[in-house]
Design a protein around this motif. Sequence first.
Motif, short mmCIF file in Angstrom:
data_model
loop_
_atom_site.label_atom_id
_atom_site.label_comp_id
_atom_site.label_asym_id
_atom_site.label_seq_id
_atom_site.Cartn_x
_atom_site.Cartn_y
_atom_site.Cartn_z
N HIS A 302 1.02 -0.62 0.31
CA HIS A 302 0.14 0.33 -0.19
C HIS A 302 0.77 1.48 -0.05
CE1 HIS A 302 -2.58 2.93 0.63
NE2 HIS A 302 -2.51 3.07 2.58
N ASN A 306 -1.05 9.07 -2.82
CA ASN A 306 -1.60 8.25 -3.90
C ASN A 306 -2.05 7.18 -4.44
OD1 ASN A 306 -3.56 9.99 -6.24
ND2 ASN A 306 -0.96 10.23 -7.44
N ASN A 307 -2.93 6.87 -5.60
CA ASN A 307 -3.11 5.39 -6.14
C ASN A 307 -1.56 6.33 -7.59
OD1 ASN A 307 -5.73 6.03 -5.33
ND2 ASN A 307 -6.55 4.89 -7.12
N ARG A 309 -0.87 3.48 -11.09
CA ARG A 309 -0.82 3.23 -12.22
C ARG A 309 -0.77 2.08 -12.73
NH1 ARG A 309 -1.46 4.55 -17.83
NH2 ARG A 309 0.22 6.09 -17.57
N SER A 327 -4.31 0.49 -18.87
CA SER A 327 -3.86 0.57 -17.67
C SER A 327 -4.85 0.92 -16.56
CB SER A 327 -3.38 1.88 -17.46
OG SER A 327 -3.49 2.61 -18.12
N TYR A 328 -4.71 0.36 -15.28
CA TYR A 328 -5.13 0.99 -13.98
C TYR A 328 -4.59 1.43 -12.63
CZ TYR A 328 -4.86 -3.97 -12.74
OH TYR A 328 -3.71 -5.14 -12.60
N GLU A 329 -5.52 1.83 -11.55
CA GLU A 329 -5.23 2.94 -11.05
C GLU A 329 -5.27 1.62 -10.22
OE1 GLU A 329 -6.00 7.18 -10.07
OE2 GLU A 329 -5.90 7.10 -12.13
N LYS A 330 -4.40 1.95 -8.95
CA LYS A 330 -4.71 0.83 -7.38
C LYS A 330 -4.29 1.66 -6.19
CE LYS A 330 -5.53 -2.64 -7.43
NZ LYS A 330 -6.87 -3.89 -6.18
N TYR A 331 -4.74 1.81 -5.23
CA TYR A 331 -4.29 2.51 -4.00
C TYR A 331 -2.93 1.34 -3.29
CZ TYR A 331 -8.51 2.05 -1.26
OH TYR A 331 -10.40 1.34 -1.58
N LEU A 332 -4.05 -0.24 -3.32
CA LEU A 332 -3.00 -1.66 -3.25
C LEU A 332 -2.54 -1.92 -4.11
CD1 LEU A 332 -3.41 -2.78 0.26
CD2 LEU A 332 -3.58 -4.39 -1.58
N LEU A 334 -1.30 -6.07 -5.16
CA LEU A 334 -1.75 -7.63 -3.94
C LEU A 334 -0.26 -8.52 -4.91
CD1 LEU A 334 -1.88 -9.10 -2.36
CD2 LEU A 334 -4.36 -9.66 -3.65
#
Lengths: 441, 435
Positions: A302, A306-307, A309, A327-332, A334
Amino acid sequence: MQPTRKRYGLKLKGGWAVTVLLCALVLSCAPAQTSRVEAAGLAQATTPSSGLVCTTSPDASFTLTAETGYISTPDGNTIFMWSYSPDATSFQYPGPFLCVNQGDTVTVTLKNTLPEDVSIIFPGQQDVLANGIPSQPQYLNGELTSLTTVAGKNGGTVTYSFVAKEPGTYLYESGTDIEKQTQMGLFGGLVVRPSGHPNQAYANSGSKFNPSTEFTMLLSEIDPDLHQAIERGTRFDITTYHPRYWMINGRSFPDTIADNGAAWLPTQPYGALVHMQPKSASNPDPALVRYLNVGMRNHPFHPHGNNGRVIGRDGSALVGPIGEDLSYEKYLVLVGSSQTWDVTYDWTDTDLWQPNTNPIPVTIPSQQDLTFKDSATWYSGSPYLGIQDELPVGVTSYNECGEYYHVWHSHALNEAANYDTGFGGMFTLQRIDPPSPNTCP
Amino acid sequence: MTKPPTSRKKLTRRNFISLGGGMAALAGVNLLPAMAKVLANPAPVQAAIVAAPPMATSTNIHLVGTDGWIYLPGPSSIVGDTPPRTVYPDPLAPGGRTTYIFGFRNVTGLSSTAVNDQKGKAQAPAPLLYVDQEADVRITLTNLGLQVRPDLVDSHTIHWHGFRNAIPLFDGVPEMSIAVPIGRDFTYYYKPHDPGTYMYHCHFEDVEHVQMGMTGVVFVRPAMNTPTQKYVYNDASTAYDREFVIFLTELWASAHYDDAHIQVSDWSEYSPDFWLMNGRCFPDTLQPAGDPLTIPGQPVLQYQPISSLVKANAGERVLLRFVNLGYQQHAMTLDGLSMRIVGKDATLLKGLGTTNPQIRNGADVSYETNTVYIGPGESYDAIFTAPNVTTDTTYLLYNRKFMYLNNGGTGTGGQMTEVRISPAGTLSPQAAPNT
């Protein structure tokens, strides 16, 4: 509540000093990454204080030596390790980050000083040769002995080669006695840069990044009981595997935020501080963070602030068949065992808060109404980027120029610890400096 | 104020390790100062849920941090080892409850007397919060201290997990800025620009305070919302009729017992006994929503006010906001229904557009699934369309990791709930999430 610190096994008080002593007396540890790489005859730019330290070679030819050594943990433990080192005279954990260009024929010669057979596999690479013939699983009397051709124990050598066909982030790791040897530390990272685009992670323009802000988060775990068993020559049952240390680039917090090549971590040359500036017209490109998980556990990582990308996974750009951005954004993130993720980050001063012209519309209490934990802080004393303000008497500040700090860590919070002590483990900091020009050292 | 000399030196490992535990020395801390506050625009007095009107420009929320007791169904006892001790049910637990927690409560609009009275009455999980995109959001945290552990003077914080372009002062990591001592208030300020599902938790000695229960969900409603139509994001494909938060945590009974009984835990031994959905274990997950200020039909659940029972009419679009703040990964399966994952981590699942690279109007990367595999700290926004039933029909939503589908090793329990679909027109419009 702060738990009391317990001592287990070979944990030693003052491990820092003990490690240095061991290095000085036994292992002849080189003082810094740069000198080791130079000793191996490899090209090496000046080591930056933070960020990816690439080991490169004009002909993409590398020699790695499997050897033994010791690392230290922030709670004072000293752990026996095996690793791939970039020269024969010193030990480092993890193995070097090898950086090559797409299309290079990469040659890795493995020299083995360990008392058992060792090898290297290159997950994600195709048509790998071992000593000039296709790399193949090894069998003895019908039983699998290695995933690939080995360098024999006590001095054996093997040479692997392959063409780095696709850009991306990859692992390399032992293919022999795998559950033991990878846990002992026989792994490293491989970065393949796209042809003609040293400032991109992949061929697509959406993977562009600022080359001065390129980072790795090489995630690993350590069960000290396994390492003690190997050191003592006793058996270890891998089904009892129970990690107690969680690392980034071979260090646990707070060692993660020390500079690359910090003198007091002579065998752990790679830091994990993410040091960057806000996104602006003069700093338009994001940072690139390459995640690699060499552990046997998945790690939910984490980044505060910020997120990110996600632009690539496992050496594949997130681009559709007609070039569309997937693409996509993540705040975590895995990061699964053996996965790699390529994630770009920026931090934007979205609301342009200023103390006089655009103040944050909330009253900040007096200092006596606040807790400064452990009488030490990374806080500047001000909510505004680039401004330092008063802090209570007796509070030690690590803030240098009004910069912001955010924590980046495993959100399996039991991994954000050094054994039983919190605020450690798989944990590092992001440092956001005020925009240039600034007063930061 | 005279400028105090501060020591600004670079961190070395040696001086870092030499830092002792405990708080900063704070001279003259008076317990419980006057807490009456004038809120510019207080949210409705609703203890479990803060409802802002559509597109509020300003929202003020008042939370307290304290300890308390919850009820978890389970075996007659769970014995922890080293040393052997009955860690469940905790013999100190009052009123038929079983388990000690730290937690938050929403006290927005309550009198200072009523605020103080919530000490020792934490709820699990933390109050469900939702705010509007672009609103000025102020969340005041009051640390009431711990009723059971007056010796434990821990501060608390609020970390809005996933908040973009965060300012450290409002990020809630005590080492990176400040924490809120017992008897004090701090107001966190946020201007959320990005709709979606987030979470919040205390970051003070996080390994402990998060496991002890100081965790909850906050989501941001998009500017595109109207009084008659709700969306997850500013995108028509994310329209929905009803919404339910599915908040997942685990609970390690030994650690909770040890905190109540003045013992410490070795977090590297983390080994949970209970798997919670919105702070309850099945079958309690099916009980209706409550309010911690009111004794419910099942009195032991007073401080676990959030229901997980999913109800909808045939044909309606139902949003499930999955959030995991445990330390384990979970596999939430919806038997017999397909979900469309439209967002992750407060981001619409569309690629960047070609006209404006800042806008997510490019390729659709949403997908259908019947299992949401979710790691700690992640959120998933899933929408399903309620099937065209003519009689009440029940589907099950549960963790496919079957070893987590029990309560302390007994029965069918843990992270499971029901999805009950009624014929069209049966239910009136949803007034609040999870109702």
